[in-house]
Design a protein around this motif. Structure first.
Motif, PDB file in Angstrom:
ATOM      1  N   MET A  79       0.818  -1.216   0.000  1.00 40.20           N
ATOM      2  CA  MET A  79       0.000   0.000   0.000  1.00 40.20           C
ATOM      3  C   MET A  79       0.852   1.267   0.000  1.00 40.20           C
ATOM      4  N   ASP A  80       0.748   2.041  -1.078  1.00 36.53           N
ATOM      5  CA  ASP A  80       1.363   3.363  -1.091  1.00 36.53           C
ATOM      6  C   ASP A  80       0.597   4.260  -0.123  1.00 36.53           C
ATOM      7  N   VAL A  81       1.280   5.221   0.483  1.00 37.55           N
ATOM      8  CA  VAL A  81       0.627   6.088   1.461  1.00 37.55           C
ATOM      9  C   VAL A  81      -0.130   7.222   0.794  1.00 37.55           C
ATOM     10  N   ASN A  87      -6.338   8.095   0.989  1.00 34.34           N
ATOM     11  CA  ASN A  87      -4.920   7.791   1.143  1.00 34.34           C
ATOM     12  C   ASN A  87      -4.725   6.398   1.749  1.00 34.34           C
ATOM     13  N   GLY A  88      -3.473   5.970   1.777  1.00 36.19           N
ATOM     14  CA  GLY A  88      -3.169   4.632   2.251  1.00 36.19           C
ATOM     15  C   GLY A  88      -3.489   4.417   3.719  1.00 36.19           C
ATOM     16  N   ILE A  89      -3.473   5.491   4.514  1.00 36.24           N
ATOM     17  CA  ILE A  89      -3.793   5.366   5.942  1.00 36.24           C
ATOM     18  C   ILE A  89      -5.258   4.993   6.121  1.00 36.24           C
ATOM     19  N   GLU A  90      -6.134   5.759   5.475  1.00 36.65           N
ATOM     20  CA  GLU A  90      -7.569   5.478   5.597  1.00 36.65           C
ATOM     21  C   GLU A  90      -7.921   4.146   4.961  1.00 36.65           C
ATOM     22  N   ALA A  91      -7.276   3.827   3.847  1.00 39.39           N
ATOM     23  CA  ALA A  91      -7.532   2.546   3.194  1.00 39.39           C
ATOM     24  C   ALA A  91      -7.137   1.395   4.106  1.00 39.39           C
ATOM     25  N   ILE A 108       4.385   0.969   1.491  1.00 40.84           N
ATOM     26  CA  ILE A 108       5.574   1.213   0.680  1.00 40.84           C
ATOM     27  C   ILE A 108       5.683   2.713   0.438  1.00 40.84           C
ATOM     28  N   THR A 109       6.851   3.267   0.678  1.00 35.27           N
ATOM     29  CA  THR A 109       7.020   4.715   0.638  1.00 35.27           C
ATOM     30  C   THR A 109       8.386   5.096   0.103  1.00 35.27           C
ATOM     31  N   THR A 110       8.485   6.322  -0.373  1.00 34.78           N
ATOM     32  CA  THR A 110       9.761   6.827  -0.889  1.00 34.78           C
ATOM     33  C   THR A 110      10.638   7.345   0.232  1.00 34.78           C
ATOM     34  N   ASN A 113      11.136   9.054   6.519  1.00 33.08           N
ATOM     35  CA  ASN A 113      10.728   9.978   7.573  1.00 33.08           C
ATOM     36  C   ASN A 113       9.348  10.570   7.315  1.00 33.08           C
ATOM     37  N   ASP A 114       8.591   9.953   6.434  1.00 30.90           N
ATOM     38  CA  ASP A 114       7.234  10.411   6.153  1.00 30.90           C
ATOM     39  C   ASP A 114       6.341  10.115   7.358  1.00 30.90           C
ATOM     40  N   GLY A 115       5.839  11.174   8.009  1.00 31.59           N
ATOM     41  CA  GLY A 115       5.005  10.985   9.186  1.00 31.59           C
ATOM     42  C   GLY A 115       3.753  10.185   8.912  1.00 31.59           C
ATOM     43  N   HIS A 116       3.310  10.162   7.635  1.00 33.84           N
ATOM     44  CA  HIS A 116       2.136   9.381   7.296  1.00 33.84           C
ATOM     45  C   HIS A 116       2.370   7.891   7.517  1.00 33.84           C
ATOM     46  N   VAL A 117       3.625   7.449   7.402  1.00 33.15           N
ATOM     47  CA  VAL A 117       3.909   6.027   7.575  1.00 33.15           C
ATOM     48  C   VAL A 117       3.621   5.606   9.009  1.00 33.15           C
ATOM     49  N   THR A 118       4.033   6.428   9.964  1.00 33.97           N
ATOM     50  CA  THR A 118       3.758   6.103  11.360  1.00 33.97           C
ATOM     51  C   THR A 118       2.259   6.014  11.611  1.00 33.97           C
ATOM     52  N   ALA A 119       1.503   6.913  10.988  1.00 37.02           N
ATOM     53  CA  ALA A 119       0.050   6.871  11.132  1.00 37.02           C
ATOM     54  C   ALA A 119      -0.509   5.583  10.537  1.00 37.02           C
ATOM     55  N   ALA A 120       0.049   5.140   9.414  1.00 34.28           N
ATOM     56  CA  ALA A 120      -0.404   3.888   8.793  1.00 34.28           C
ATOM     57  C   ALA A 120      -0.081   2.699   9.687  1.00 34.28           C
TER      58      ALA A 120
END
Length: 243
Positions: A79-81, A87-91, A108-110, A113-120
């Motif tokens: 899942m891309d974020v 977005n990938g978090i809600e999905a 999966i992320t580029t 340090n993308d804060g969205h990853v922690t949320a996912a």
């Protein structure tokens, strides 16, 4: 053990009460969700060529990812974020909340340090991988997660959580973990597997599995990775002190 800045993920053994993995001789079925058509197509071709993986579908956004996952019932969703419509978090949250037997989700992320990853991860994803990793490592992450384990980048996770507010600061006091359960959680946060925890604490593997299961239940964590996020956000594990 993963050192600071390292890209290689650590497989952390599953705890009690986690889903039963697919049969060892069955290929892992995979759905790839990414809004970039070139990236999505490339991942499909390259991952389909890896042993033990069958790519059964693609999704171009979060809405399609949920629809396809519910229709195709893959073992794992990559899942891309950052995707349109959802977005990938809600999905991820919808997938894991809306099924009695949901797929495992690997973000999966580029950028690590993308804060969205922690949320996912907090939403229930079993782990994350970086797009720059060699395809065999991404494939191995998919296979490991399908087997009921978690994929952690302890150094990257520490950096991400360090940049966020302590959103779960009350989680551990309310959880009333025992001293031994806190020890187990700290070791989980370093990426230690169950056998490694057993060796460190000089206890049986079954005892470790029981402690891990208790930790997940008391924290209300959906999986091992979510518990580790809570450990960092609560201050039980200080960024830079583990791993």
């Amino acid at each position: 053990m993963t050192g600071p800045g390292a890209d290689r993920p650590t497989a952390a053994g599953g705890g009690a009460g986690e889903a039963v993995p697919p049969p060892a001789d069955a290929p892992v079925t995979l759905l790839i969700a990414d809004d970039d058509a070139v990236t999505r197509s490339g991942l499909r071709i390259l991952l389909a060529a890896q042993p033990g993986i069958t790519v059964i579908g693609e999704a171009a956004d979060g809405v399609e990812a949920v629809e396809q996952a519910r229709r195709l019932r893959p073992d794992v969703v990559l899942m891309d974020v950052r995707m349109p419509r959802r977005n990938g978090i809600e999905a991820t949250r919808l997938l894991l909340a809306g099924s009695a037997d949901p797929p495992k989700v690997v973000v999966i992320t580029t950028f690590e340090n993308d804060g969205h990853v922690t949320a996912a991860l907090s939403a229930g994803a079993a782990g994350f991988v970086l797009k720059r990793l060699p395809v065999p490592q991404i494939a191995e992450a998919v296979r490991v997660v399908a087997a009921g384990e978690a994929i952690l980048f302890p150094a990257a996770l520490r950096r991400m959580v360090a940049a966020r507010p302590l959103a779960s600061a009350e989680a551990l006091p309310q959880a009333a973990l025992t001293g031994r359960e806190e020890e187990v959680l700290r070791l989980m946060a370093t990426g230690s597997s169950n056998p490694e925890i057993a060796q460190t604490l000089i206890v049986s593997l079954e005892t470790v599995k029981t402690h891990v299961g208790n930790v997940l239940t008391k924290l209300g964590a959906q999986n091992r990775t979510h518990a580790v996020v809570i450990a960092y956000e609560s201050g039980l594990v200080v960024p830079g002190s583990a791993g």
